[in-house]
Design a protein around this motif. Structure first.
Motif, PDB file in Angstrom:
ATOM      1  N   GLU A 156       7.044   2.206 -31.459  1.00  0.00           N
ATOM      2  CA  GLU A 156       6.138   0.840 -31.680  1.00  0.00           C
ATOM      3  C   GLU A 156       5.809   0.797 -32.791  1.00  0.00           C
ATOM      4  OE1 GLU A 156       5.151   3.286 -28.633  1.00  0.00           O
ATOM      5  OE2 GLU A 156       6.776   2.310 -27.536  1.00  0.00           O
ATOM      6  N   GLY A 157       5.980   1.576 -33.798  1.00  0.00           N
ATOM      7  CA  GLY A 157       5.624   1.264 -35.105  1.00  0.00           C
ATOM      8  C   GLY A 157       4.406   1.906 -35.441  1.00  0.00           C
ATOM      9  N   ASN A 158       3.973   2.643 -34.742  1.00  0.00           N
ATOM     10  CA  ASN A 158       2.760   3.471 -35.004  1.00  0.00           C
ATOM     11  C   ASN A 158       3.131   4.900 -35.689  1.00  0.00           C
ATOM     12  OD1 ASN A 158       0.847   1.670 -33.737  1.00  0.00           O
ATOM     13  ND2 ASN A 158       1.828   2.079 -31.826  1.00  0.00           N
ATOM     14  N   PHE A 159       2.057   5.225 -36.459  1.00  0.00           N
ATOM     15  CA  PHE A 159       1.947   6.671 -36.984  1.00  0.00           C
ATOM     16  C   PHE A 159       1.136   7.589 -36.116  1.00  0.00           C
ATOM     17  CE2 PHE A 159      -0.095   9.986 -39.610  1.00  0.00           C
ATOM     18  CZ  PHE A 159       1.111  10.772 -40.057  1.00  0.00           C
ATOM     19  N   ASN A 160       0.479   7.111 -35.098  1.00  0.00           N
ATOM     20  CA  ASN A 160      -0.583   8.072 -34.359  1.00  0.00           C
ATOM     21  C   ASN A 160      -1.207   9.126 -35.252  1.00  0.00           C
ATOM     22  OD1 ASN A 160       0.560   6.554 -32.137  1.00  0.00           O
ATOM     23  ND2 ASN A 160       2.371   7.737 -32.223  1.00  0.00           N
ATOM     24  N   PRO A 161      -2.219   8.780 -36.070  1.00  0.00           N
ATOM     25  CA  PRO A 161      -2.868   9.767 -37.050  1.00  0.00           C
ATOM     26  C   PRO A 161      -3.789  10.930 -36.136  1.00  0.00           C
ATOM     27  CG  PRO A 161      -3.849   7.614 -37.257  1.00  0.00           C
ATOM     28  CD  PRO A 161      -2.572   7.517 -36.405  1.00  0.00           C
ATOM     29  N   THR A 162      -4.155  10.602 -35.513  1.00  0.00           N
ATOM     30  CA  THR A 162      -4.715  11.454 -34.495  1.00  0.00           C
ATOM     31  C   THR A 162      -4.069  12.217 -33.073  1.00  0.00           C
ATOM     32  OG1 THR A 162      -5.979   9.947 -32.828  1.00  0.00           O
ATOM     33  CG2 THR A 162      -7.249  10.491 -34.910  1.00  0.00           C
ATOM     34  N   GLY A 163      -3.012  11.714 -33.231  1.00  0.00           N
ATOM     35  CA  GLY A 163      -1.885  12.415 -32.303  1.00  0.00           C
ATOM     36  C   GLY A 163      -1.743  13.936 -32.613  1.00  0.00           C
ATOM     37  N   THR A 164      -1.665  14.544 -31.742  1.00  0.00           N
ATOM     38  CA  THR A 164      -1.032  16.007 -31.817  1.00  0.00           C
ATOM     39  C   THR A 164       0.578  16.139 -32.115  1.00  0.00           C
ATOM     40  OG1 THR A 164      -1.108  16.475 -29.427  1.00  0.00           O
ATOM     41  CG2 THR A 164      -3.277  16.917 -30.840  1.00  0.00           C
ATOM     42  N   LEU A 165       0.874  17.423 -32.390  1.00  0.00           N
ATOM     43  CA  LEU A 165       2.313  17.677 -32.597  1.00  0.00           C
ATOM     44  C   LEU A 165       2.861  18.689 -31.707  1.00  0.00           C
ATOM     45  CD1 LEU A 165       2.283  18.019 -36.525  1.00  0.00           C
ATOM     46  CD2 LEU A 165       3.510  16.120 -35.406  1.00  0.00           C
ATOM     47  N   THR A 166       3.953  18.375 -31.292  1.00  0.00           N
ATOM     48  CA  THR A 166       4.610  19.662 -30.383  1.00  0.00           C
ATOM     49  C   THR A 166       5.561  20.392 -31.284  1.00  0.00           C
ATOM     50  OG1 THR A 166       6.672  18.388 -30.020  1.00  0.00           O
ATOM     51  CG2 THR A 166       4.842  17.861 -28.354  1.00  0.00           C
ATOM     52  N   ARG A 167       5.889  21.608 -30.754  1.00  0.00           N
ATOM     53  CA  ARG A 167       6.821  22.428 -31.551  1.00  0.00           C
ATOM     54  C   ARG A 167       8.281  21.886 -31.961  1.00  0.00           C
ATOM     55  NH1 ARG A 167       6.064  28.141 -31.438  1.00  0.00           N
ATOM     56  NH2 ARG A 167       8.151  28.348 -30.928  1.00  0.00           N
ATOM     57  N   GLY A 168       8.608  21.018 -31.049  1.00  0.00           N
ATOM     58  CA  GLY A 168       9.594  20.388 -31.651  1.00  0.00           C
ATOM     59  C   GLY A 168       9.649  19.369 -32.381  1.00  0.00           C
ATOM     60  N   GLU A 169       8.333  18.734 -32.595  1.00  0.00           N
ATOM     61  CA  GLU A 169       7.997  17.766 -33.799  1.00  0.00           C
ATOM     62  C   GLU A 169       7.907  18.198 -34.989  1.00  0.00           C
ATOM     63  OE1 GLU A 169       5.928  14.217 -31.235  1.00  0.00           O
ATOM     64  OE2 GLU A 169       4.843  16.171 -31.672  1.00  0.00           O
ATOM     65  N   CYS A 170       7.092  19.610 -35.000  1.00  0.00           N
ATOM     66  CA  CYS A 170       6.983  20.464 -36.173  1.00  0.00           C
ATOM     67  C   CYS A 170       8.187  21.043 -36.642  1.00  0.00           C
ATOM     68  CB  CYS A 170       6.001  21.456 -35.656  1.00  0.00           C
ATOM     69  SG  CYS A 170       5.366  22.480 -36.990  1.00  0.00           S
ATOM     70  N   VAL A 171       9.236  21.590 -36.059  1.00  0.00           N
ATOM     71  CA  VAL A 171      10.426  21.881 -36.763  1.00  0.00           C
ATOM     72  C   VAL A 171      11.238  20.683 -37.203  1.00  0.00           C
ATOM     73  CG1 VAL A 171      10.635  23.790 -35.382  1.00  0.00           C
ATOM     74  CG2 VAL A 171      11.737  22.082 -34.532  1.00  0.00           C
ATOM     75  N   THR A 172      11.183  19.768 -36.741  1.00  0.00           N
ATOM     76  CA  THR A 172      11.761  18.419 -37.234  1.00  0.00           C
ATOM     77  C   THR A 172      11.101  17.997 -38.614  1.00  0.00           C
ATOM     78  OG1 THR A 172      12.150  17.465 -34.893  1.00  0.00           O
ATOM     79  CG2 THR A 172      12.262  15.950 -36.779  1.00  0.00           C
ATOM     80  N   ILE A 173       9.764  18.252 -38.700  1.00  0.00           N
ATOM     81  CA  ILE A 173       9.152  17.874 -40.029  1.00  0.00           C
ATOM     82  C   ILE A 173       9.425  19.039 -40.740  1.00  0.00           C
ATOM     83  CG2 ILE A 173       6.862  17.960 -41.115  1.00  0.00           C
ATOM     84  CD1 ILE A 173       5.660  16.629 -38.379  1.00  0.00           C
ATOM     85  N   LEU A 174       9.663  20.161 -40.697  1.00  0.00           N
ATOM     86  CA  LEU A 174       9.812  21.269 -41.508  1.00  0.00           C
ATOM     87  C   LEU A 174      11.315  21.116 -42.047  1.00  0.00           C
ATOM     88  CD1 LEU A 174       8.469  24.478 -39.523  1.00  0.00           C
ATOM     89  CD2 LEU A 174       7.549  23.310 -41.387  1.00  0.00           C
ATOM     90  N   TYR A 175      12.126  20.999 -41.146  1.00  0.00           N
ATOM     91  CA  TYR A 175      13.477  20.440 -41.605  1.00  0.00           C
ATOM     92  C   TYR A 175      13.812  19.452 -42.340  1.00  0.00           C
ATOM     93  CZ  TYR A 175      18.316  18.576 -41.571  1.00  0.00           C
ATOM     94  OH  TYR A 175      19.466  17.883 -42.008  1.00  0.00           O
ATOM     95  N   ARG A 176      13.010  18.199 -42.378  1.00  0.00           N
ATOM     96  CA  ARG A 176      13.149  17.254 -43.008  1.00  0.00           C
ATOM     97  C   ARG A 176      12.410  17.546 -44.428  1.00  0.00           C
ATOM     98  NH1 ARG A 176      11.125  12.460 -38.856  1.00  0.00           N
ATOM     99  NH2 ARG A 176      13.062  12.393 -37.839  1.00  0.00           N
ATOM    100  N   LEU A 177      11.129  18.479 -44.443  1.00  0.00           N
ATOM    101  CA  LEU A 177      10.494  18.773 -45.608  1.00  0.00           C
ATOM    102  C   LEU A 177      11.418  19.712 -46.511  1.00  0.00           C
ATOM    103  CD1 LEU A 177       7.898  18.733 -47.184  1.00  0.00           C
ATOM    104  CD2 LEU A 177       7.188  20.715 -45.780  1.00  0.00           C
ATOM    105  N   ASP A 178      12.001  20.587 -46.107  1.00  0.00           N
ATOM    106  CA  ASP A 178      12.880  21.499 -46.504  1.00  0.00           C
ATOM    107  C   ASP A 178      13.956  20.950 -47.306  1.00  0.00           C
ATOM    108  OD1 ASP A 178      13.396  24.276 -47.236  1.00  0.00           O
ATOM    109  OD2 ASP A 178      14.647  24.644 -45.715  1.00  0.00           O
ATOM    110  N   THR A 179      14.540  20.003 -46.383  1.00  0.00           N
ATOM    111  CA  THR A 179      15.989  19.331 -46.964  1.00  0.00           C
ATOM    112  C   THR A 179      15.786  18.002 -47.828  1.00  0.00           C
ATOM    113  OG1 THR A 179      16.110  17.966 -44.993  1.00  0.00           O
ATOM    114  CG2 THR A 179      17.420  20.017 -45.053  1.00  0.00           C
ATOM    115  N   SER A 180      14.348  17.725 -48.122  1.00  0.00           N
ATOM    116  CA  SER A 180      14.202  16.613 -48.852  1.00  0.00           C
ATOM    117  C   SER A 180      13.618  16.727 -50.327  1.00  0.00           C
ATOM    118  CB  SER A 180      12.988  15.648 -48.192  1.00  0.00           C
ATOM    119  OG  SER A 180      11.759  16.310 -48.498  1.00  0.00           O
ATOM    120  N   VAL A 181      13.615  18.278 -50.599  1.00  0.00           N
ATOM    121  CA  VAL A 181      13.156  18.518 -51.977  1.00  0.00           C
ATOM    122  C   VAL A 181      14.109  18.409 -52.810  1.00  0.00           C
ATOM    123  CG1 VAL A 181      12.017  20.442 -53.348  1.00  0.00           C
ATOM    124  CG2 VAL A 181      11.097  19.757 -50.919  1.00  0.00           C
TER     125      VAL A 181
END
Length: 181
Positions: A156-181
């Protein structure tokens, strides 16, 4: 073509490739030998361990922390201590860390930015419908992570700043972070 994980609860999960990457690179483990629990919310203590591992911290080092609710000998104490000594964590007035509390998306962005700061130019701020709801302390972190393609908005085009993260979402962020450097 990914190999098989020992976790029976994520074989068809949307984050399987990210879970596989994080598991194979020693960043995550399951909640048991056969379960990963990809849709469970991530706690602050789990985030501390994941970010400390990604930063290459030595889990055998004992760090002291000023937090009244963090035992340095707990499974996450070393990670909280490591992040604190790096200046990534501050101590609130009540002196607690809140290890069992869920972390919000904007809190995660601010913490990630302190551990792995974005050094580039913010050439495109995150254009999300709820940008005005992102706390001031997290706004540049969100923009930096968006520029690195680590964070994205939802359908929907939202960031959801106060939304929480699941373990699946978290590992997605870790992957993107690790491969973006």
């Amino acid at each position: 073509d990914y190999g098989e994980l020992p976790f029976v609860d994520c074989q068809t999960h949307w984050a399987y490739s990210y879970i596989y990457y994080a598991y194979e690179n020693g960043l995550v483990s399951g909640i048991s030998a056969t379960e990963f629990s990809p849709d469970t919310l991530v706690t602050r203590s789990q985030i501390a361990v994941l970010l400390a591992r990604l930063a290459g911290a030595d889990s055998s080092v004992t760090y002291t922390t000023p937090y009244t609710d963090v035992d340095p000998d707990s499974w996450y104490g070393w990670a909280v201590g490591y992040l604190y000594t790096r200046g990534a964590l501050t101590v609130p007035e009540d002196g607690t860390f809140g290890p069992d509390e869920s972390i919000t998306r904007e809190q995660m962005a601010a913490l990630v930015d302190k551990v792995f700061p974005y050094r580039g130019t913010i050439w495109r701020p995150m254009n999300c419908a709820d940008r005005d709801q992102i706390s001031t302390y997290a706004l540049s972190a969100v923009d930096g992570l968006y520029n690195r393609r680590v964070f994205e908005g939802d359908e929907e085009g939202n960031f959801n700043p106060t939304g929480t993260l699941t373990r699946g979402e978290c590992v997605t962020i870790l992957y993107r972070l690790d491969t973006s450097v």
